[in-house]
Motif scaffolding. Structure first.
Motif, PDB file in Angstrom:
ATOM      1  N   LEU A  78       0.824  -1.214   0.000  1.00 29.48           N
ATOM      2  CA  LEU A  78       0.000   0.000   0.000  1.00 29.48           C
ATOM      3  C   LEU A  78       0.855   1.258   0.000  1.00 29.48           C
ATOM      4  N   PHE A  79       1.918   1.268   0.793  1.00 29.28           N
ATOM      5  CA  PHE A  79       2.719   2.485   0.909  1.00 29.28           C
ATOM      6  C   PHE A  79       3.405   2.856  -0.402  1.00 29.28           C
ATOM      7  N   PRO A  80       4.184   1.936  -1.003  1.00 26.91           N
ATOM      8  CA  PRO A  80       4.797   2.312  -2.301  1.00 26.91           C
ATOM      9  C   PRO A  80       3.758   2.638  -3.364  1.00 26.91           C
ATOM     10  N   TRP A  81       2.643   1.932  -3.325  1.00 24.30           N
ATOM     11  CA  TRP A  81       1.553   2.144  -4.273  1.00 24.30           C
ATOM     12  C   TRP A  81       1.055   3.591  -4.183  1.00 24.30           C
ATOM     13  N   PHE A  82       0.770   4.019  -2.940  1.00 22.69           N
ATOM     14  CA  PHE A  82       0.257   5.370  -2.717  1.00 22.69           C
ATOM     15  C   PHE A  82       1.304   6.419  -3.102  1.00 22.69           C
ATOM     16  N   MET A  83       2.551   6.158  -2.709  1.00 23.71           N
ATOM     17  CA  MET A  83       3.616   7.094  -3.059  1.00 23.71           C
ATOM     18  C   MET A  83       3.745   7.212  -4.576  1.00 23.71           C
ATOM     19  N   ALA A  84       3.614   6.064  -5.253  1.00 20.31           N
ATOM     20  CA  ALA A  84       3.730   6.076  -6.713  1.00 20.31           C
ATOM     21  C   ALA A  84       2.605   6.896  -7.330  1.00 20.31           C
ATOM     22  N   MET A  85       1.422   6.851  -6.702  1.00 17.41           N
ATOM     23  CA  MET A  85       0.313   7.642  -7.238  1.00 17.41           C
ATOM     24  C   MET A  85       0.603   9.135  -7.080  1.00 17.41           C
ATOM     25  N   LEU A  86       1.170   9.511  -5.938  1.00 14.56           N
ATOM     26  CA  LEU A  86       1.552  10.914  -5.754  1.00 14.56           C
ATOM     27  C   LEU A  86       2.595  11.299  -6.802  1.00 14.56           C
ATOM     28  N   PHE A  87       3.542  10.394  -7.031  1.00  9.25           N
ATOM     29  CA  PHE A  87       4.559  10.637  -8.053  1.00  9.25           C
ATOM     30  C   PHE A  87       3.909  10.763  -9.431  1.00  9.25           C
TER      31      PHE A  87
ATOM     32  N   ILE B 161       3.609   0.669 -10.578  1.00 11.31           N
ATOM     33  CA  ILE B 161       3.483   1.047 -11.988  1.00 11.31           C
ATOM     34  C   ILE B 161       2.028   1.370 -12.326  1.00 11.31           C
ATOM     35  N   ILE B 162       1.111   0.499 -11.876  1.00 14.68           N
ATOM     36  CA  ILE B 162      -0.309   0.729 -12.177  1.00 14.68           C
ATOM     37  C   ILE B 162      -0.758   2.044 -11.553  1.00 14.68           C
ATOM     38  N   GLY B 163      -0.419   2.242 -10.285  1.00 17.34           N
ATOM     39  CA  GLY B 163      -0.828   3.465  -9.595  1.00 17.34           C
ATOM     40  C   GLY B 163      -0.292   4.695 -10.292  1.00 17.34           C
ATOM     41  N   ALA B 164       0.981   4.686 -10.602  1.00 16.24           N
ATOM     42  CA  ALA B 164       1.600   5.875 -11.186  1.00 16.24           C
ATOM     43  C   ALA B 164       1.038   6.180 -12.566  1.00 16.24           C
TER      44      ALA B 164
ATOM     45  N   ILE C 115     -13.629  12.276 -12.349  1.00 15.57           N
ATOM     46  CA  ILE C 115     -14.618  11.205 -12.166  1.00 15.57           C
ATOM     47  C   ILE C 115     -14.630  10.298 -13.397  1.00 15.57           C
ATOM     48  N   CYS C 116     -14.604  10.922 -14.582  1.00 11.51           N
ATOM     49  CA  CYS C 116     -14.669  10.119 -15.798  1.00 11.51           C
ATOM     50  C   CYS C 116     -13.369   9.344 -16.043  1.00 11.51           C
ATOM     51  N   SER C 117     -12.246   9.897 -15.601  1.00 15.66           N
ATOM     52  CA  SER C 117     -10.993   9.139 -15.682  1.00 15.66           C
ATOM     53  C   SER C 117     -11.132   7.846 -14.904  1.00 15.66           C
ATOM     54  N   ALA C 118     -11.628   7.974 -13.663  1.00 13.05           N
ATOM     55  CA  ALA C 118     -11.771   6.791 -12.812  1.00 13.05           C
ATOM     56  C   ALA C 118     -12.769   5.814 -13.416  1.00 13.05           C
TER      57      ALA C 118
ATOM     58  N   PHE D 100      -5.260  -7.506 -11.035  1.00 10.25           N
ATOM     59  CA  PHE D 100      -6.627  -7.054 -11.329  1.00 10.25           C
ATOM     60  C   PHE D 100      -7.185  -6.233 -10.166  1.00 10.25           C
ATOM     61  N   LEU D 101      -7.018  -6.769  -8.953  1.00 10.69           N
ATOM     62  CA  LEU D 101      -7.568  -6.094  -7.779  1.00 10.69           C
ATOM     63  C   LEU D 101      -6.925  -4.719  -7.607  1.00 10.69           C
ATOM     64  N   ILE D 102      -5.613  -4.686  -7.761  1.00  6.46           N
ATOM     65  CA  ILE D 102      -4.908  -3.412  -7.619  1.00  6.46           C
ATOM     66  C   ILE D 102      -5.392  -2.411  -8.660  1.00  6.46           C
ATOM     67  N   ALA D 103      -5.598  -2.901  -9.886  1.00  9.37           N
ATOM     68  CA  ALA D 103      -6.049  -2.000 -10.949  1.00  9.37           C
ATOM     69  C   ALA D 103      -7.426  -1.438 -10.627  1.00  9.37           C
ATOM     70  N   VAL D 104      -8.301  -2.276 -10.053  1.00  9.50           N
ATOM     71  CA  VAL D 104      -9.642  -1.791  -9.697  1.00  9.50           C
ATOM     72  C   VAL D 104      -9.543  -0.758  -8.562  1.00  9.50           C
ATOM     73  N   LEU D 105      -8.801  -1.121  -7.515  1.00 11.77           N
ATOM     74  CA  LEU D 105      -8.709  -0.223  -6.354  1.00 11.77           C
ATOM     75  C   LEU D 105      -8.058   1.100  -6.727  1.00 11.77           C
ATOM     76  N   THR D 106      -7.102   1.043  -7.682  1.00  9.13           N
ATOM     77  CA  THR D 106      -6.434   2.277  -8.097  1.00  9.13           C
ATOM     78  C   THR D 106      -7.440   3.303  -8.587  1.00  9.13           C
ATOM     79  N   GLN D 107      -8.479   2.836  -9.292  1.00 11.15           N
ATOM     80  CA  GLN D 107      -9.468   3.779  -9.828  1.00 11.15           C
ATOM     81  C   GLN D 107     -10.188   4.519  -8.704  1.00 11.15           C
ATOM     82  N   PHE D 108     -10.432   3.810  -7.578  1.00 12.65           N
ATOM     83  CA  PHE D 108     -11.089   4.473  -6.457  1.00 12.65           C
ATOM     84  C   PHE D 108     -10.135   5.430  -5.749  1.00 12.65           C
ATOM     85  N   MET D 109      -8.890   4.968  -5.577  1.00 10.42           N
ATOM     86  CA  MET D 109      -7.900   5.830  -4.932  1.00 10.42           C
ATOM     87  C   MET D 109      -7.628   7.070  -5.780  1.00 10.42           C
ATOM     88  N   LEU D 110      -7.788   6.891  -7.099  1.00  8.36           N
ATOM     89  CA  LEU D 110      -7.506   7.994  -8.016  1.00  8.36           C
ATOM     90  C   LEU D 110      -8.350   9.224  -7.689  1.00  8.36           C
TER      91      LEU D 110
END
Lengths: 209, 501
Positions: B14-23, B58-61, B109-112, B356-366
């Protein structure tokens, strides 16, 4: 110093002018220059030569595709591609009297002394005077020096010097540039050395952790 | 399922994932840094984590970066990534009308939603496709690889022939090192470092990191700072009903985006433009497009995130990446010791489900990270461009070194930076090159293995049912356009002749 700056400004404004001047006629001609087909031919011939040195693959008396098979195909492709690009360049020259690609310079065309050497020299001078080209050359040179001295001086010192040099060239103010360089080098060293255990070259100065 | 969820939510992921999204927000919103470059810079870091954590990064970023590219496109009319150039149309018009915050909320919203749709299709389409792909022989993989390469050459910006040149150059570089079947060293010139081939990761960092920096440095105007937009108002309450009103636009754009993304070589940028055009065609008031239409914001942004997900379909199922981002993903997976292809669905089902799960959750975190990004945008732009350049440079250097602790890899990075810079100046697109580099071993091995099996006879490559279809598809991709143009010209000439007397 002042003089230098003026020069840079002048050349950049000159370039802007030439760019707007040549916009309508060279928007598609700029893509064609003679050096590209020559480079392709060089790649093709070199590939073919070194591929021919590779062993052939014979199985039960039958010659089958071996190590040289695929590179040879690619080598042939590059030779053909070079001819195609050359033809495109020639057809471009025919359609546009002002020249194509690298030679598309309205100013050298406008002067009556259009000897080849003069054009070449003015082109070299123009390329060398350009602030952007100078920056690219400086950056690449600095990068090469960086990699050469990295093993002996260590990451902290070389990284700091490199980052400072580039920042100053890109017109950063000195104090923030020094601060950013220190912070960047320490943070990167911390991430990679401490967290990932990557042995960045230590050299003569190393972090306490 | 619950177990997987708990595993994915572990701090080590979760931590690197979230950091990658900020990046991703940072990389996407900074003009000059692209989602591809963000991926290239993340891979060396992710090497030291578990594969799932690395893929989560990678998915998050990437999903975040593709959205974040719309932020400067909407506020300043400067696309942050190539995929958001369509957002400079109606999004920017809305900003001029003082509704920039609203446009971006809609966009987010539409991106997600688009991303979610793309991922949904990925989840349902990939496993059955993998079943089909299990029956593929080397002939099919050979054609698939070539098809991917030619598609990328055709759809890339610039001209097709130079795209093919780029792809072949990538193939040529991929032959350096030990030969795939006989183990004989090729083009290594006695360099031990080259025996294992030209490092894919340093090459890619050079092509997309250093060459971008060189481009920025060579253009003094690029160093100038854009002016910052004024305070931003975010209005979720106003945006949500609008999205509901245009739900069909979202669905259509998401579908188009996924399909285009799944085509090898065509990425999120093309997906965005095509769905913008489609939305205009289907709209009840097409005249409003370009003057700040809601649909003009919704369509491209749903499509580019969906396209990103779609590109994962061929990458996971066949190991043939759909765009330059998934090309890097395939390279990274090989580096983690995973082999993308139909077998991964059987051998590492757990990991695939995790992706798959990470890709789905990323859309919500987005949604959360994106709102933060819109708010923080002014700050991101305040970061001087020269500082951004130096940061990218340093990470490029250290990143290419870190993979194998090799100074040699830094030279590779520099060399490819120069190559990329030179090629782009000559109007040669880079994505086919990176695809060629990653697909090279696959194309060559399957061609040679197939030929050895048939005793040098090429005919079976054309007569197997799926391969013949792929071969025809390849032919149409490469020659369809020119032949059609020629026919049209002949027809019009013929028509003109008949009308003359």
């Amino acid at each position: 110093m002042n003089d230098d700056k003026q020069n840079v400004n002048e050349s950049s404004s000159n370039q802007d002018q030439s760019e707007t001047l040549s916009q309508p006629s060279t928007s598609d001609t700029r893509k064609y220059s003679l050096n590209f087909p020559i480079l392709l031919l060089l790649i093709g011939v070199t590939t073919l030569y070194f591929s021919s040195q590779l062993p052939v693959f014979i199985q039960r008396g039958q010659r089958l595709p071996g190590p040289q098979y695929f590179p040879t195909m690619l080598g042939v492709f590059f030779c053909v591609a070079s001819v195609v690009e050359l033809l495109r360049y020639i057809s471009c020259r025919r359609r546009h009297a002002s020249g194509c690609g690298d030679q598309a310079d309205p100013r050298s065309e406008a002067t009556t002394i259009s000897t080849v050497s003069f054009r070449l020299w003015s082109r070299i001078e123009r390329v060398a005077r350009n602030w952007g080209n100078q920056s690219v050359a400086l950056l690449l040179g600095a990068l090469l020096v960086f990699v050469l001295i990295l093993p002996s001086l260590g990451f902290l010192l070389t990284g700091f010097a490199f980052s400072l040099l580039i920042l100053l060239r890109l017109k950063a103010r000195p104090v923030p540039a020094v601060l950013l360089s220190v912070a960047l080098v320490v943070i990167i060293a911390f991430i990679f050395v401490s967290a990932f255990r990557v042995p960045l070259p230590r050299g003569i100065l190393s972090l306490p952790f | 399922m619950v177990e997987l969820f708990v595993q994915v939510m572990h701090p080590s992921i979760l931590f690197p994932w979230f950091m990658a999204m900020l990046f991703g927000i940072f990389a996407g919103a900074t003009p000059g840094l692209t989602a591809t470059m963000a991926t290239a810079l993340i891979v060396p870091i992710s090497y030291y984590m578990s594969p799932l954590a690395g893929l989560a990064m990678i998915i998050g970023a990437t999903f975040t970066a593709i959205f974040a590219g719309d932020i400067p496109a909407t506020f300043l009319r400067i696309p942050g990534t190539p995929a958001s150039s369509a957002a400079t149309l109606d999004g920017y018009q809305l900003t001029l009308q003082g509704k920039g915050g609203y446009a971006l909320t809609l966009d987010l919203i539409c991106s997600a939603l688009g991303g979610l749709m793309g991922v949904g299709i990925l989840i349902f389409v990939a496993p059955p496709l993998a079943q089909l792909a299990l029956r593929f022989s080397s002939a099919e993989y050979f054609w698939l690889g070539l098809f991917g390469l030619s598609m990328s050459a055709v759809v890339s910006k610039g001209n097709t022939f130079r795209g093919i040149i780029a792809a072949c150059f990538g193939l040529l570089v991929s032959t350096v090192g030990m030969d795939v079947t006989t183990g004989h060293p090729r083009f290594t010139f006695g360099q031990l470092d080259l025996l294992s081939g030209v490092g894919f990761i340093p090459a890619m960092i050079g092509l997309f990191g250093l060459s971008e920096v060189l481009k920025l440095v060579s253009n003094r105007d690029a160093l100038r700072q854009p002016s910052i937009a004024s305070a931003v108002k975010i209005s979720l309450r106003k945006a949500l009903p609008v999205v509901w009103r245009h739900k069909f636009t979202v669905l259509r754009s998401g579908g188009i985006g996924t399909v285009i993304g799944a085509l090898p070589g065509a990425g999120a940028d093309i997906a965005a433009w095509v769905s913008y055009g489609m939305a205009k065609k289907f709209s009840r008031n097409p005249d409003k497009f370009g003057t700040g239409a809601d649909e003009g914001v919704i369509a491209p942004t749903s499509a580019n995130n969906a396209g990103l997900a779609g590109a994962w379909i061929p990458a996971l199922v066949f190991g043939v990446p759909g765009d330059s981002i998934t090309a890097i993903v395939v390279g990274a997976m090989l580096m983690y010791g995973l082999r993308p292809g139909p077998l991964i669905f059987e051998q590492s089902r757990e990991l695939v489900n995790g992706i798959f799960l990470i890709a789905v959750l990323t859309q919500f975190m987005l949604i959360g990270v994106g709102l933060l990004g819109i708010k923080a945008f002014g700050r991101i732009l305040q970061l001087p461009r020269n500082a951004v350049i130096v940061i990218v440079l340093m990470f490029s250097i250290v990143g290419s070194f870190a993979l194998q602790n090799s100074i040699f890899d830094i030279y590779i990075m520099i060399a490819f930076g120069i190559i990329g810079f030179y090629l782009e100046k000559n109007d040669v697109p880079l994505p086919p090159l990176i695809l060629g580099l990653i697909l090279g071993p696959m194309v060559e091995r399957n061609l040679r293995v197939g030929l050895v099996r048939t005793q040098g006879d090429f005919l079976p490559f054309l007569t197997r049912p799926v391969s013949s279809v792929l071969a025809i598809a390849l032919f149409i991709t490469l020659f369809g356009g020119p032949i059609l143009g020629l026919l049209r010209r002949l027809l019009s000439k013929y028509a003109a002749k008949r009308n003359e007397p």
